[in-house]
Enzyme design. Structure first.
Site, PDB file in Angstrom:
ATOM      1  CD  GLU A 125      47.706  11.949  33.235  1.00 46.58           C
ATOM      2  OE1 GLU A 125      46.546  11.518  33.104  1.00 46.58           O
ATOM      3  OE2 GLU A 125      47.999  12.835  34.068  1.00 46.58           O
TER       4      GLU A 125
ATOM      5  CG  HIS B   6      43.953   8.626  35.175  1.00 43.96           C
ATOM      6  ND1 HIS B   6      43.078   8.455  36.234  1.00 43.96           N
ATOM      7  CD2 HIS B   6      44.715   9.705  35.496  1.00 43.96           C
ATOM      8  CE1 HIS B   6      43.309   9.386  37.147  1.00 43.96           C
ATOM      9  NE2 HIS B   6      44.292  10.158  36.729  1.00 43.96           N
TER      10      HIS B   6
END
Length: 662
Positions: free
Chosen positions: A455, A458
């Site tokens: 994550e 991202h």
């Protein structure tokens, strides 16, 4: 004045304020459309910033409904969806805007930079994929479909959350929890008081401690991986794979609507519509890519499952695989997850990840003192060369009011505003790691560490962008089958010894994780990797073929069963209705695009090995990756950015190498 918006949601007046904002946008749009000599600066830029402003208004509400879900947020969010969907559909079908963009593309093609040309190119494609060029009756029907689809997707997600929260298994027999890590048992204990149950303190009744297991991911994984009672494992597994049966009808409705929409737009099916905006060029190229991986993985996967089966005392069932796989992992690599978890205390991992990113890219994180939506949510400012660049919000621990899974969502996007001033970026990272308490810290599994790195990949893709046009800055404008490239690239480093030593320290003694433990972890990295590959390919092929024609009722299950004949080496129980919980494609953006994980993994594996082979912290490729991919956002196609980075096309064999598949 802060460079970042304050996280605020006025629940009482949200619908009223949303309606007001949309009315103001419509008035502003009419003013823009009345401009005689439309240019990029006087027409396109104001439209972009108008959308950015609406996104910034709506995102906190959407976020709150995901992380602090309540009846109130559910109702407000559900009521707002038809409003926001109708507005966005109307904008995306506006023939006047579409024609203006096409005129500007022709008239200013020699004076606009590549970022601005990309904005025009993607918008024109978007207008065509929304039916802006079609007749009014068709556009009206497309608008109705979009509103209905958004309602159905929200219902799918809410049904899944409600079903997940509705189940609990209370265990009192000590033999039924033998072997479950102590940290998981601490969380599983509960007490009863006047207000109801709380999940972190032991409660004894008649001298018996009660343990509560749920379908929340940390709890579910704990029993399926370590729970010794086979009947209880089957009961919990069955509860998990039969969640939200009402979603079956929603799936049928969604598939009919998507097919109708695709045909109205001139595509033969939704799969063809989906790849029109992706890197993949044809449906066949996607299926061929997935089936080649399937063929290359099957032999090794069969050998892996055979090894697990030899350890089991009975014929292996789906609810046995995680349990016996863990036993085999311990036997082969002498790895005990419970011994590792004290080295992966959540705060240490976060701080160490920041240090790693500093060493790799020269970026720095500083904690911000601000009140957020939950006491366990935190924010950090990101600096590059001492200059403030963006803000990161972290909400990492599981709770009943939070949607399951892990995700990144952008809040603000880096760009130049109409007046030429710079807007900085911000992003949320949300996970569902074991909850901490006054007595116990949040101790992660190594898989959780990998998830956090994923994550974060991202997030920095969004936060480090230097692009000036918000619609192609950060993660905006990136092809869906390339958007996982930066996340997968970063997660691979969670296994690297030099990286692990930055944060893997015992939360009580401060001891750095021993080399022997790291070696075992690295050796186990590709444990059952071919079996895992088949599982992901099952999801990907099912998703893509499901959207290649209309499937209804039993046809959905029959398609999945046919695919499982090649991918499921352990026979799946007939009661398994995995599709009813497949939120990625029915409540998220991955419909006919789940293959993107594997497609992007080719790019990430290729770039990762280049960095590792050069020496991680001395890698020229890592610095180029920051300058080209992370700074570049979606202003160029990822295929172009990858060629700039590597000087060649991606090598698909690196994906097999990464997974240890010959």
């Amino acid at each position: 004045m802060s460079a970042f918006l304050k996280f605020e949601v006025d629940l009482e007046n949200f619908i009223k304020n949303l309606t007001k904002k949309i009315d103001e946008n419509n008035i502003h749009l009419e003013t823009l459309l009345n401009i005689t000599d439309k240019t990029y600066n006087n027409f396109v830029k104001p439209l972009q910033m108008m959308d950015e402003d609406l996104e910034q208004f709506f995102t906190p509400m959407s976020h709150l409904n995901s992380v602090n879900n309540s009846e109130k947020t559910q109702k407000i969010y559900a009521d707002s969806l038809p409003i926001i969907t109708a507005y966005s559909t109307e904008i995306s079908q506006n023939i006047k805007i579409y024609n203006a963009y096409k005129d500007i593309q022709i008239n200013e093609k020699d004076s606009l930079n590549y970022e601005q040309l990309r904005v025009l190119e993607l918008n024109i494609l978007g207008f065509e994929l929304s039916g802006a060029h079609l007749n009014e009756d068709t556009k009206k029907r497309l608008a109705e479909i979009n509103i209905k689809k958004s309602e159905l997707s929200n219902n799918f997600s809410q049904n899944l959350l409600d079903a997940t929260n509705a189940y609990e298994k209370i265990i009192t027999n000590k033999e039924d929890i033998d072997g479950i890590p102590e940290s998981d048992l601490e969380v599983a204990k509960f007490k009863v008081n006047a207000k109801g149950r709380e999940g972190t303190l032991g409660y004894e009744e008649d001298g018996v401690t009660k343990y509560r297991f749920t379908l929340q991911m940390p709890s579910y994984i704990a029993y399926m991986t370590y729970g010794p009672n086979r009947k209880i494992r089957e009961e919990i597994y069955k509860a998990y794979v039969t969640r939200a049966p009402e979603n079956a009808k929603i799936i049928d409705e969604i598939l009919i609507l998507k097919d109708e929409m695709s045909k109205l737009l001139g595509f033969k099916n939704y799969a063809e519509y989906s790849i029109a905006s992706k890197m993949a060029e044809t449906e066949d190229s996607v299926i061929n890519f997935l089936e080649k991986l399937l063929i290359n993985s099957q032999k090794q996967a069969k050998e892996e499952i055979k090894e697990v089966q030899e350890l089991a005392k009975e014929p292996l069932q789906s609810y046995d695989s995680a349990y016996y796989s863990e036993l085999l992992k311990k036997k082969k690599y002498a790895i005990n997850e419970e011994i590792y978890r004290p080295y992966f205390e959540q705060k240490n991992v976060v701080d160490g990840m920041f240090e790693f990113l500093n060493k790799l890219f020269g970026i720095e994180f500083k904690k911000v003192d601000e009140k957020l939506w939950d006491d366990k949510a935190f924010s950090y400012d990101l600096f590059v060369d001492g200059k403030l660049r963006s803000r990161l919000y972290l909400d990492l621990e599981a709770r009943a009011s939070k949607r399951g899974g892990a995700w990144m969502h952008n809040f603000q996007t880096h760009c130049k505003k109409e007046d030429g001033t710079e807007q900085l970026a911000s992003a949320f990272i949300v996970c569902n790691f074991p909850a901490s308490s006054d007595k116990n810290p949040s101790l992660l599994r190594h898989d959780d560490v990998v998830t956090l790195f994923h994550e974060m990949g991202h997030a920095i893709h969004h936060m480090l962008s230097t692009v000036d046009e918000n619609e192609v800055s950060g993660v905006n404008g990136v092809e869906w089958d390339a958007v996982e490239f930066p996340s997968q690239f970063l997660e691979n480093f969670a296994y690297e010894p030099h990286v692990l030593k930055l944060f893997a320290t015992h939360h009580k003694t401060g001891e750095v994780i021993p080399d022997e433990m790291i070696e075992k972890l690295v050796r186990s990295k590709n444990f059952l990797s071919a079996s895992s590959m088949l599982r992901q390919l099952e999801f990907s092929i099912f998703d893509f073929k499901l959207h290649s024609k209309v499937h209804q009722g039993e046809e959905v299950q029959n398609l999945l069963d046919n695919i499982r004949e090649k991918t499921a080496l352990i026979k799946t129980p007939s009661y398994n209705k995995f599709q009813n919980g497949f939120a990625h494609i029915f409540a998220g953006g991955y419909a006919a695009g789940y293959y993107s994980y594997k497609w992007a993994e080719v790019l990430s594996a290729d770039a990762f090995f280049s960095v590792v082979d050069e020496g991680i912290f001395n890698s020229k490729t890592a610095k180029k990756y920051l300058d080209i991919v992370l700074n570049g956002g979606g202003a160029k196609s990822m295929s172009e950015l990858f060629k700039e980075l590597m000087g060649r096309e991606p090598n698909p064999n690196t994906l097999l190498r990464l997974n240890g598949i010959s």
